[in-house]
Design an enzyme around this catalytic site. Sequence first.
Site, PDB file in Angstrom:
ATOM      1  N   GLU A  74       8.289   6.522 -10.770  1.00 32.09           N
ATOM      2  CA  GLU A  74       7.207   5.695 -11.277  1.00 32.09           C
ATOM      3  C   GLU A  74       6.646   6.350 -12.531  1.00 32.09           C
ATOM      4  OE1 GLU A  74       3.133   3.354 -10.044  1.00 32.09           O
ATOM      5  OE2 GLU A  74       3.949   4.786  -8.625  1.00 32.09           O
ATOM      6  N   CYS A 102       2.576   1.123  -8.292  1.00 31.70           N
ATOM      7  CA  CYS A 102       1.503   0.199  -8.663  1.00 31.70           C
ATOM      8  C   CYS A 102       1.668  -0.379 -10.060  1.00 31.70           C
ATOM      9  CB  CYS A 102       0.149   0.893  -8.532  1.00 31.70           C
ATOM     10  SG  CYS A 102      -0.335   1.189  -6.813  1.00 31.70           S
ATOM     11  N   GLU A 136       3.345  -2.716  -2.671  1.00 28.07           N
ATOM     12  CA  GLU A 136       2.567  -2.167  -1.556  1.00 28.07           C
ATOM     13  C   GLU A 136       1.589  -3.235  -1.054  1.00 28.07           C
ATOM     14  OE1 GLU A 136       1.321   2.391  -1.096  1.00 28.07           O
ATOM     15  OE2 GLU A 136      -0.052   1.280  -2.371  1.00 28.07           O
TER      16      GLU A 136
END
Length: 673
Positions: free
Chosen positions: A67, A265, A397
């Site tokens: 990420e 995210c 998520e």
Amino acid sequence: MESAAGMDGTTMDPTAMTSKLRLVSLTLTLLAYALNCPGQQDPAVIRVDVAHPGAAISPQMFGIFFEDINFAADGGLYPELVKNRSFEFDDPLTGWHAIMVINGQGIERPKGELAVHGEDPLNAANPHYLRVRAYEPGYGFWNAGFRGMGVQGGAEYRFSAYVRSGGPRTIRATITDGSGREIGSGKLEGFDGQWKRYETVIRANATVERAQLNLFVDEKGSVDLDMVSLFPVDTWNHRPNGLRKDLVQLLYDMHPGFIRFPGGCIVEGRQLATRYRWKTTVGDIAERKTIVNRWNDEFDQKPAPDYFQSFGLGFYEYFQLAEDIGARPLPILNCGMACQFNSSETASLDELHEYVQDALDLIEFANGPVTSPWGKLRAQMGHPDPFHLEMIGVGNEQWGSRYIERYKVFAAELKAKHPEIKLVVAAGPAPSGEPFDSMWSNWRQLMPDFVDEHYYMPPEWFLANSGRYDHYDRSGPKVFAGEYAAQTSGTTKPDNRNNWRAAIAEAAFMTGLERNGDVVQMSSYAPLMAHVNAWQWTPDAIWFDNLRSYGTPDYYVQKVFANNAGTRVVPVTPLAEGNLYTSASIDERTHELIVKAINVSQSPRPVEIRLDGFAGSVPAHSTIMQSADLNAENSFDNPKAIAPESSSVEVRSGTLSVQLPPWSVNVYRVPMQ
């Protein structure tokens, strides 16, 4: 990646759970001491049922999750040295500064000015550019890089820019160290009144961790610049838009089964407008649209207002990286929901077609023939052969009914058109309770291929949960342990450490993943990388600065397991008893038995590993990680303070007699015929 706020908007702080688990840990430690005190030195017996191998272990069991957090992409794996090369940050002059001179009255002033313009830009995706006005010859300005620019003595760097000029005919570039000493130079020349790309190669004559790039206009007049770049020539596989070699080498050495990308995210975005859109990250790098990174101000203690995504590292480069390191690609796509820890903005079901089409087009980009629109783009970028995409994550998520509704839309269309593609879904941000339980209840009915579980918990939790999957439903969806790491201080706390206490707890937990290879088929530590001067989240597997990098004990635990993953589970006892954690497997490719034994106690453990069904005497290979200091860590100065060490051992008449060092991870490979 889990954000800082909980589902009710409050900070998620597992203090109560930590206290309870620490009590459990203290009890276990006292028990271990009792078991290992003088007079209690009879060998522990580990029985391995070699004659009855069990379930197959997925070749993707141990992988990596990348990420763009902690400056892992721009400023890290993607080795562009110029920050804000396209002038598309919210403050378009971020990273750029005029060089001041002192006039006859002792007053500092520039010899010109910098201004960002938008009329007649390079392209629509890159609408801003820098106009440099030189009022006097020799006007200069400089770029700060990503906490400086790391350059190696003797290495070459490609300096390039798109330039449009009807006046000045050259741009001179120098690289200087912190004292202003020049360590390399070059120039661009031959400009006309049209946008064109120019480049030259600069050789550095010294190694500097925090250098800077200086540009000079030596004639009066105006010149327009865009996509200003200083890029190492020597990249992984020598690609012009390649990746940083030392960081890719660390990934390659792990032999990961898969790579999950691009997050996290950042897939969701804080709002849907800033979500990750893979289509804007492929094609010509000058036409990739820069956006803000959602981690730039997530944590009050570590703000990074200069954290943006240039997408020089885009989906094509991710697929290429997966191929280079021998890993299966696992892209994660937005499902029509922004991060539920932030805005929780959700696209209506009527708007979802765009998101589903992105998934269909990605499959075509990765696997389609060169005669298809997206397959043609892949070929034009240099890869006519398919990337062999086999799985896609729908959301990162997420949780709740909105997520279930949107997954159903994705699944219906993707499975109808591409039944060969496996789908990965989320179980929420926590390993238990709500919404974890309700999400699993839904997934058992809908039967996606994989359910992604995340756990950022104290080391004691990992020790207590090594048997987590021993009793999971064998007929339900498979498990992807997609994000986990032991948190020594608390989730999202800045003082978490990559110490041996955390890493050995993760190793104990991973024996349970391997033992349950029929249920758990993928797993990955998170986050993967962090810039030592520009991080937002800790702990992390790999730390780096502008020149150096090292793997943490957690990294080496991951490497040891990935490099010693068998193809089929072998029954072993005990599983987790007296602070001894075990797993065993057969590697049918090399005809070896692999036994892992984790000693989570302060005393050495004499052990007899009895191979039931094998009575031979053969030399075996051992790999051991150990430290008597649970707070020990690796560092730039001592990058392998805790790292695997290899030696030989002997199996005699089907028994391997060894002594497990205190606080140690032990792996034994026994040739079997």
